[in-house]
Design a protein around this motif. Sequence first.
Motif, PDB file in Angstrom:
ATOM      1  N   VAL A  56       0.827  -1.206   0.000  1.00 27.80           N
ATOM      2  CA  VAL A  56       0.000   0.000   0.000  1.00 27.80           C
ATOM      3  C   VAL A  56       0.865   1.262   0.000  1.00 27.80           C
ATOM      4  N   ARG A  57       1.927   1.264   0.778  1.00 26.96           N
ATOM      5  CA  ARG A  57       2.787   2.453   0.874  1.00 26.96           C
ATOM      6  C   ARG A  57       3.433   2.813  -0.458  1.00 26.96           C
ATOM      7  N   GLN A  58       3.625   1.837  -1.298  1.00 30.83           N
ATOM      8  CA  GLN A  58       4.292   2.087  -2.585  1.00 30.83           C
ATOM      9  C   GLN A  58       3.324   2.499  -3.689  1.00 30.83           C
ATOM     10  N   ILE A  59       2.038   2.589  -3.366  1.00 33.63           N
ATOM     11  CA  ILE A  59       1.037   3.014  -4.340  1.00 33.63           C
ATOM     12  C   ILE A  59       0.873   4.525  -4.259  1.00 33.63           C
ATOM     13  N   PRO A  60       1.100   5.250  -5.359  1.00 33.02           N
ATOM     14  CA  PRO A  60       0.878   6.699  -5.335  1.00 33.02           C
ATOM     15  C   PRO A  60      -0.617   7.004  -5.289  1.00 33.02           C
ATOM     16  N   GLY A  61      -1.011   7.854  -4.375  1.00 36.80           N
ATOM     17  CA  GLY A  61      -2.416   8.221  -4.300  1.00 36.80           C
ATOM     18  C   GLY A  61      -3.201   7.355  -3.342  1.00 36.80           C
ATOM     19  N   PRO A  62      -4.505   7.600  -3.262  1.00 36.00           N
ATOM     20  CA  PRO A  62      -5.357   6.936  -2.269  1.00 36.00           C
ATOM     21  C   PRO A  62      -5.613   5.469  -2.595  1.00 36.00           C
ATOM     22  N   VAL A  63      -5.959   4.724  -1.562  1.00 34.87           N
ATOM     23  CA  VAL A  63      -6.211   3.282  -1.683  1.00 34.87           C
ATOM     24  C   VAL A  63      -7.528   2.940  -0.993  1.00 34.87           C
ATOM     25  N   VAL A  64      -8.320   2.082  -1.637  1.00 36.43           N
ATOM     26  CA  VAL A  64      -9.445   1.417  -0.994  1.00 36.43           C
ATOM     27  C   VAL A  64      -9.008  -0.021  -0.766  1.00 36.43           C
ATOM     28  N   LEU A  65      -8.986  -0.434   0.488  1.00 42.23           N
ATOM     29  CA  LEU A  65      -8.452  -1.731   0.875  1.00 42.23           C
ATOM     30  C   LEU A  65      -9.617  -2.695   1.116  1.00 42.23           C
ATOM     31  N   VAL A  66      -9.611  -3.809   0.386  1.00 43.70           N
ATOM     32  CA  VAL A  66     -10.701  -4.787   0.429  1.00 43.70           C
ATOM     33  C   VAL A  66     -10.147  -6.104   0.957  1.00 43.70           C
ATOM     34  N   GLY A  67     -10.784  -6.678   1.990  1.00 40.21           N
ATOM     35  CA  GLY A  67     -10.306  -7.932   2.553  1.00 40.21           C
ATOM     36  C   GLY A  67     -11.400  -8.970   2.627  1.00 40.21           C
ATOM     37  N   HIS A  68     -11.110 -10.158   2.124  1.00 39.83           N
ATOM     38  CA  HIS A  68     -12.044 -11.279   2.216  1.00 39.83           C
ATOM     39  C   HIS A  68     -11.606 -12.226   3.317  1.00 39.83           C
ATOM     40  N   SER A  69     -12.540 -12.621   4.194  1.00 38.03           N
ATOM     41  CA  SER A  69     -12.293 -13.645   5.203  1.00 38.03           C
ATOM     42  C   SER A  69     -11.126 -13.239   6.114  1.00 38.03           C
TER      43      SER A  69
END
Length: 240
Positions: A56-69
């Motif tokens: 996530v830190r290496q992604i430029p810009g905002p993040v929507v984080l999706v987690g299954h289970s």
Amino acid sequence: MTESVPTVVLVHGAFADASSFARVIPELLADGLKVLAPAVPNRSLTGDAAYIASVVRQIPGPVVLVGHSYGGAIITVAGVEDNVRALVYLAGYALEEAESLGELQGRFPDSDLASALVYTPFPVDGSTESGTDVTVEIDKFPAIFAADVDPDLARTLAVSQRPLAGAAFAEAAPVAAWKTKPSWGLVASSDHTINPDVERFGYQRAGMTTVEVDSSHLVMLAHPKKVADLIREAVRSTGA
């Protein structure tokens, strides 16, 4: 594409890999969203969360984080990264700070998964002690995990499981990102892997926007459009 448009990072759970998002990813790409579905090591909660946080830190810009289970437990920890704007839980564990998977599950009756687990030792680098991998009995996997998924695909998933190290069940979450990040939760109401009440409890405790889908545990493969719609709602919340 501007940096104001978030990247959707899809975090798979135990006994699965990123291919469990194979029917959701085309929906999101068709919207013009950036998508990333990394492979989770499935070795320990804090270690897996640290790995996803580094992605996530290496992604430029905002993040929507999706987690299954089990991925829900991971995003609970990794979601405190500064550029995470929203969290989406899919049939997932929304842990409280200092709570483990085992503790949250222990509040409720066991699902069918509990009696179908297989424990296998594996070597640990630099240690004379073995670790323990946890998988699901192959012949029971389709009914427990994927009752409403194409049977041929369910059988394929059963023999290609990504194990979860047993230590992850007892490891407490050091933080709970849902306390500071807007969150959405999907309950798979016909889930035989996680008791749906475990999902409901975690989401309600966190004050999430919650939807219920009559689905098996692998809701992303059984109902990809409904999953994509929930992720879109989280994306819109970022102002994109």
